[in-house]
Design a protein around this motif. Structure first.
Motif, mmCIF file in Angstrom:
data_model
loop_
_atom_site.group_PDB
_atom_site.id
_atom_site.type_symbol
_atom_site.label_atom_id
_atom_site.label_comp_id
_atom_site.label_asym_id
_atom_site.label_seq_id
_atom_site.Cartn_x
_atom_site.Cartn_y
_atom_site.Cartn_z
ATOM 1 N N ARG A 9 51.753 45.000 26.077
ATOM 2 C CA ARG A 9 52.727 43.924 25.783
ATOM 3 C C ARG A 9 53.929 44.116 26.534
ATOM 4 N N PRO A 10 53.981 43.419 27.932
ATOM 5 C CA PRO A 10 55.252 43.702 28.523
ATOM 6 C C PRO A 10 56.490 42.823 27.809
ATOM 7 N N THR A 11 57.527 43.177 28.498
ATOM 8 C CA THR A 11 58.848 42.345 28.074
ATOM 9 C C THR A 11 59.610 41.919 29.136
ATOM 10 N N VAL A 12 60.497 40.960 28.696
ATOM 11 C CA VAL A 12 61.597 40.178 29.339
ATOM 12 C C VAL A 12 62.850 40.364 28.803
ATOM 13 N N THR A 13 63.818 40.873 29.324
ATOM 14 C CA THR A 13 65.220 40.765 28.962
ATOM 15 C C THR A 13 65.904 40.107 29.459
ATOM 16 N N TYR A 14 67.083 39.425 28.619
ATOM 17 C CA TYR A 14 68.109 38.385 29.472
ATOM 18 C C TYR A 14 69.185 38.331 28.658
ATOM 19 N N GLU A 15 70.230 37.880 28.911
ATOM 20 C CA GLU A 15 71.592 37.675 28.230
ATOM 21 C C GLU A 15 72.069 36.139 28.081
ATOM 22 N N LYS A 16 72.425 35.801 27.149
ATOM 23 C CA LYS A 16 72.806 34.399 26.928
ATOM 24 C C LYS A 16 73.947 34.458 25.897
ATOM 25 N N GLU B 186 62.467 13.713 39.594
ATOM 26 C CA GLU B 186 61.914 12.925 38.201
ATOM 27 C C GLU B 186 60.972 13.568 37.329
ATOM 28 N N ILE B 187 60.001 14.301 38.216
ATOM 29 C CA ILE B 187 59.040 14.961 37.500
ATOM 30 C C ILE B 187 59.592 15.975 36.609
ATOM 31 N N THR B 188 60.527 16.948 37.045
ATOM 32 C CA THR B 188 61.268 17.984 36.395
ATOM 33 C C THR B 188 61.912 17.161 35.288
ATOM 34 N N LYS B 189 62.596 16.191 35.344
ATOM 35 C CA LYS B 189 63.283 15.443 34.028
ATOM 36 C C LYS B 189 62.073 15.218 33.273
ATOM 37 N N ASP B 190 60.972 14.499 33.684
ATOM 38 C CA ASP B 190 59.851 14.250 32.691
ATOM 39 C C ASP B 190 59.386 15.300 31.907
ATOM 40 N N LEU B 191 59.201 16.407 32.534
ATOM 41 C CA LEU B 191 58.579 17.561 31.935
ATOM 42 C C LEU B 191 59.614 18.385 30.915
ATOM 43 N N ILE B 192 60.764 18.337 31.325
ATOM 44 C CA ILE B 192 61.971 19.194 30.604
ATOM 45 C C ILE B 192 62.136 18.196 29.277
ATOM 46 N N GLY B 193 61.996 16.838 29.489
ATOM 47 C CA GLY B 193 62.292 16.073 28.319
ATOM 48 C C GLY B 193 60.900 16.206 27.138
ATOM 49 N N LYS B 194 59.747 16.184 27.735
ATOM 50 C CA LYS B 194 58.592 16.439 26.825
ATOM 51 C C LYS B 194 58.374 17.875 26.172
ATOM 52 N N ARG B 195 58.608 18.921 27.149
ATOM 53 C CA ARG B 195 58.814 20.105 26.497
ATOM 54 C C ARG B 195 59.710 20.288 25.448
ATOM 55 N N LEU B 196 61.032 19.891 25.604
ATOM 56 C CA LEU B 196 62.077 19.958 24.508
ATOM 57 C C LEU B 196 61.538 19.259 23.227
ATOM 58 N N ALA B 197 61.158 17.925 23.548
ATOM 59 C CA ALA B 197 60.629 17.146 22.386
ATOM 60 C C ALA B 197 59.609 17.685 21.604
ATOM 61 N N GLU B 198 58.829 18.642 22.237
ATOM 62 C CA GLU B 198 57.589 19.322 21.479
ATOM 63 C C GLU B 198 58.049 20.502 20.922
ATOM 64 N N GLY B 199 59.478 20.882 21.084
ATOM 65 C CA GLY B 199 59.908 22.027 20.479
ATOM 66 C C GLY B 199 59.943 23.291 21.307
ATOM 67 N N CYS B 200 59.720 23.085 22.390
ATOM 68 C CA CYS B 200 59.375 24.586 23.288
ATOM 69 C C CYS B 200 60.978 25.232 23.386
ATOM 70 N N ASP B 201 60.919 26.414 23.310
ATOM 71 C CA ASP B 201 62.182 27.163 23.656
ATOM 72 C C ASP B 201 62.450 27.425 25.000
ATOM 73 N N ILE B 202 63.359 26.446 25.682
ATOM 74 C CA ILE B 202 63.645 26.709 26.874
ATOM 75 C C ILE B 202 65.137 27.383 27.080
ATOM 76 N N VAL B 203 65.458 28.451 27.407
ATOM 77 C CA VAL B 203 66.526 28.990 27.442
ATOM 78 C C VAL B 203 67.308 28.784 29.028
ATOM 79 N N PHE B 204 68.203 27.653 28.944
ATOM 80 C CA PHE B 204 68.899 27.417 30.198
ATOM 81 C C PHE B 204 69.979 28.364 30.180
ATOM 82 N N SER B 205 70.649 28.545 31.615
ATOM 83 C CA SER B 205 71.666 29.435 31.722
ATOM 84 C C SER B 205 71.608 30.903 31.283
ATOM 85 N N ALA B 206 70.327 31.361 31.536
ATOM 86 C CA ALA B 206 70.042 32.678 30.893
ATOM 87 C C ALA B 206 70.617 33.760 32.339
ATOM 88 N N THR B 207 71.060 34.662 31.773
ATOM 89 C CA THR B 207 71.685 35.770 32.907
ATOM 90 C C THR B 207 70.857 37.164 32.618
#
Ligand code: APR
Ligand code: PHB
Length: 394
Positions: free
Chosen positions: A139-146, A107-128
């Motif tokens: 300035r380090p970097t993080v690479t991913y594919e989507k 439930e905590i995870t659901k509450d947090l995801i709901g609020k973060r997305l509502a506030e416009g956070c860029d959450i990239v799910f299913s990133a490989t």
């Protein structure tokens, strides 16, 4: 072609650690992007533990995600330890003045995801292929594919909140990384059922046939566990076998109030203690399960993650707001001191309450003596209560 993004803090992992960190930073005007290899549905359906230290409750409230928790959560003032049919209540509130809160991590995870997305956070799910790079650079970097495209995020800091199987910890050079581990020779079989709990508070029981735990998610939903062999498969455990075994281990008096039914979730989890040191390499900081695992017997996994994230968010905020990086410098040391104390408590509870095949007659007498010492010593009870409701952050 690589698509470029930029942020202040790139967070790997959208579990409770990564999400809460993102929320605490956002509340102070600091921008983050979260990457997770799993889908949102996958993350929101993971069933995990359900006991919050009061410090975790306050942290979630202060972060602005406590509303549903305060409505639906159940405060508990104590819990029971049972040993071969004898039972003793640890009066958490009487001994420490504090309670714990029953509220599922799902439930905590659901509450947090709901609020973060509502506030416009860029959450990239299913990133490989998520990969932190150049973590000792400014300035380090993080690479991913989507969806077949390659992305590169440039940032100031990377937070490795990607759990035990994540990529962040593996980025540390072997020459600076030390790991410490204990694997327990058994697992926990957990069952969720839509029935009222057998008792108002949790019961942790050591019985000659193995450990059992009676927990809950609400007044109508119960969570039970029994210690099982690591060779067992979920299909070996029909509901009928589970209820029979649980009833024996909690004893006839308690079992008389047990409401059984069809389980709607059943799974086996191994028990492990694990710590990696240090928790920082360059501009990469580890938090939560990425840095440490505790066996679930003390209900500490999520709470330890929340404590890390409180310390990390403070350190980052201090750095951004006041140009003071001293808390970032001491982050790993400060966390690890507390981590090891919580590892000790989780190991102690696990060792006292389970049946170990290789235990000698002497070891078994020691387990019983631990229990008798708790029953007879208020000081021993207070120490357990202090640990259970949560040690101070520093
Ligand atoms: N790339 C991107 N994301 C990853 C990768 C990766 N290589 N590896 C793992 N992840 C994601 C997982 O999919 C998961 O969603 O990182 C997230 C880690 O979340 P958790 O395992 O929940 O860890 P944490 O947020 O530290 O939470 C700690 O919650 O998970 C429980 O038992 C744990 O109670 C403890 C607490
Ligand atoms: C749970 O409710 O899932 C739970 C409670 C207490 C523990 C572990 C798990 O120690």
């Amino acid at each position: 072609m690589t698509l470029k993004k930029s942020t202040q803090v790139c967070i790997i992992g959208s579990g409770p650690s990564g999400l809460l960190l993102s929320q605490l930073l956002h509340n102070e005007g600091i921008d983050s992007i979260i990457l997770d290899r799993q889908s949102r549905e996958g993350i929101e359906s993971r069933i995990r533990a359900g006991v919050l230290e009061w410090g975790s409750v306050e942290a979630l409230q202060q972060a602005g995600v406590g509303e549903r928790m305060m409505k639906e959560g159940i405060p508990h003032s104590g819990f029971d330890i049972a040993f071969d049919g004898d039972r003793h209540r640890i009066d958490l509130e009487g001994l420490t003045g504090k309670q714990v809160m029953i509220y599922g991590q799902t439930e905590i995870t659901k509450d947090l995801i709901g609020k973060r997305l509502a506030e416009g956070c860029d959450i990239v799910f299913s990133a490989t292929k998520v990969q932190p790079l150049n973590v000792t650079d400014k300035r380090p970097t993080v690479t991913y594919e989507k969806d077949g495209e390659v992305f590169e995020i440039e940032c100031d800091y990377i937070a490795g909140c990607d759990g035990y199987h994540g990529v962040s910890r593996k980025t540390f050079p072997a020459s600076i990384q030390k790991t410490f581990e204990r694997i327990y020779p058994f697992g926990w079989l957990g069952v969720m059922v839509e029935k009222p709990p057998v008792a108002h508070e949790l019961i942790y029981a050591n019985h000659s046939r193995g450990f059992a735990l009676c927990s809950m998610r609400s007044e109508t939903r119960s969570r039970y566990y029994v210690q099982c062999s690591l060779n067992d498969k979920v299909v070996d455990w029909s509901d009928e076998r589970f209820w029979e075994e649980l009833s024996i281990r909690i004893g006839p008096e308690t079992a008389a109030n047990l409401q059984t039914g069809d389980s709607f979730e059943k799974s086996i989890a191994p028990l492990r203690s694990f710590v990696t040191e240090p928790m920082r390499y360059g501009n990469l900081f580890l938090a939560g399960d990425a840095a440490h695992i505790v066996p679930p017997t003390g209900a500490k996994g999520l709470n330890l993650a929340v404590a890390d994230v409180r310390l990390l968010s403070r350190a980052l905020i201090e750095d951004y707001k006041n140009n003071n990086d001293s808390h970032l410098e001491t982050y790993s040391k400060t966390c690890l001191k507390r981590v090891w104390k919580v590892e000790r408590f989780s190991w102690f509870m696990s060792t006292m309450l389970h049946q170990f095949n290789d235990f000698s007659g002497f070891d078994k007498k020691m387990q019983r003596a631990e229990f008798d010492n708790i029953v007879d010593s208020e000081a021993a009870q207070r120490n357990i209560a202090e640990n259970y409701v949560g040690l101070p952050l520093e």
